[in-house]
Motif scaffolding. Structure first.
Motif, PDB file in Angstrom:
ATOM      1  N   ARG A   1      51.178  36.679 -64.337  1.00  0.00           N
ATOM      2  CA  ARG A   1      52.251  37.235 -63.489  1.00  0.00           C
ATOM      3  C   ARG A   1      52.371  36.431 -62.190  1.00  0.00           C
ATOM      4  O   ARG A   1      53.470  36.177 -61.705  1.00  0.00           O
ATOM      5  N   SER A   2      51.239  36.030 -61.648  1.00  0.00           N
ATOM      6  CA  SER A   2      51.250  35.202 -60.441  1.00  0.00           C
ATOM      7  C   SER A   2      51.932  33.868 -60.715  1.00  0.00           C
ATOM      8  O   SER A   2      52.785  33.416 -59.938  1.00  0.00           O
TER       9      SER A   2
ATOM     10  N   GLY B   1      55.704  34.353 -61.212  1.00  0.00           N
ATOM     11  CA  GLY B   1      56.358  34.570 -59.927  1.00  0.00           C
ATOM     12  C   GLY B   1      56.488  33.281 -59.138  1.00  0.00           C
ATOM     13  O   GLY B   1      57.534  33.001 -58.549  1.00  0.00           O
ATOM     14  N   TRP B   2      55.431  32.486 -59.124  1.00  0.00           N
ATOM     15  CA  TRP B   2      55.430  31.215 -58.392  1.00  0.00           C
ATOM     16  C   TRP B   2      56.515  30.291 -58.930  1.00  0.00           C
ATOM     17  O   TRP B   2      57.302  29.724 -58.179  1.00  0.00           O
TER      18      TRP B   2
ATOM     19  N   THR C   1      59.117  31.033 -60.798  1.00  0.00           N
ATOM     20  CA  THR C   1      60.443  31.629 -60.659  1.00  0.00           C
ATOM     21  C   THR C   1      60.994  31.411 -59.254  1.00  0.00           C
ATOM     22  O   THR C   1      62.187  31.174 -59.075  1.00  0.00           O
ATOM     23  N   GLU C   2      60.120  31.472 -58.254  1.00  0.00           N
ATOM     24  CA  GLU C   2      60.562  31.319 -56.871  1.00  0.00           C
ATOM     25  C   GLU C   2      60.720  29.866 -56.434  1.00  0.00           C
ATOM     26  O   GLU C   2      61.249  29.611 -55.346  1.00  0.00           O
ATOM     27  N   ASP C   3      60.301  28.922 -57.247  1.00  0.00           N
ATOM     28  CA  ASP C   3      60.420  27.508 -56.888  1.00  0.00           C
ATOM     29  C   ASP C   3      61.866  27.067 -57.084  1.00  0.00           C
ATOM     30  O   ASP C   3      62.332  26.891 -58.205  1.00  0.00           O
ATOM     31  N   ARG C   4      62.585  26.897 -55.985  1.00  0.00           N
ATOM     32  CA  ARG C   4      64.002  26.539 -56.056  1.00  0.00           C
ATOM     33  C   ARG C   4      64.230  25.180 -56.710  1.00  0.00           C
ATOM     34  O   ARG C   4      65.295  24.935 -57.276  1.00  0.00           O
TER      35      ARG C   4
ATOM     36  N   ARG D   1      65.071  25.599 -60.440  1.00  0.00           N
ATOM     37  CA  ARG D   1      66.288  26.314 -60.846  1.00  0.00           C
ATOM     38  C   ARG D   1      67.306  25.367 -61.454  1.00  0.00           C
ATOM     39  O   ARG D   1      67.623  24.321 -60.902  1.00  0.00           O
TER      40      ARG D   1
ATOM     41  N   SER E   1      54.872  21.928 -59.366  1.00  0.00           N
ATOM     42  CA  SER E   1      54.863  23.348 -59.035  1.00  0.00           C
ATOM     43  C   SER E   1      53.630  24.034 -59.627  1.00  0.00           C
ATOM     44  O   SER E   1      52.984  24.858 -58.978  1.00  0.00           O
TER      45      SER E   1
ATOM     46  N   TRP F   1      50.582  25.849 -57.582  1.00  0.00           N
ATOM     47  CA  TRP F   1      50.144  27.226 -57.840  1.00  0.00           C
ATOM     48  C   TRP F   1      48.627  27.272 -58.007  1.00  0.00           C
ATOM     49  O   TRP F   1      47.964  28.120 -57.422  1.00  0.00           O
TER      50      TRP F   1
END
Length: 121
Positions: free
Chosen positions: A21-22, A25-26, A28-31, A34, A73, A77
């Protein structure tokens, strides 16, 4: 970049779901990822649980930029986990171009001691 690369992140140990999950989340939040990497949580039904648990994180890379950024990324993490023992994560890369798969595996495991990785073309 040829066919999309698929990377499966699986964690072991008692905190495997929390670690995944960590990681999810990491990433997913890395722009920077995207539009280049699609992330999917893969859930598994476990007999003794009321809800499905996170079994693995699947990342599908659709561009060369994603192939360059995802390893950075992921390593960031791992380093963010601090002084504690890093999580035991198995990384499996699947793709049709063996050279591309090997290069991504090499970058994902750079600077990661005892990392379990697997390449499949």
């Amino acid at each position: 970049m040829g066919e999309r690369l698929r990377i499966r992140f699986r964690a072991d140990g008692p905190d495997h779901e929390q670690e995944l999950r960590s990681l999810l989340g990491w990433l997913t939040e890395d722009r920077a990822l995207r539009g280049h990497v699609t992330l999917e949580p893969v859930l598994a039904d476990t007999p003794d649980r009321m809800s499905p648990e996170l079994e693995l994180v699947l990342a599908v890379i659709s561009s060369a930029a994603g192939a360059l950024q995802l390893p950075l990324s992921y390593l960031a993490w791992r380093h963010s986990r601090g002084q504690r023992t890093p999580p035991a994560v198995t990384v499996q890369v699947v793709g049709s171009d063996p050279a591309e798969v090997e290069e991504l595996v090499r970058r994902l495991s750079a600077g990661v001691p005892d990392e379990s990785e697997e390449a499949q073309a």
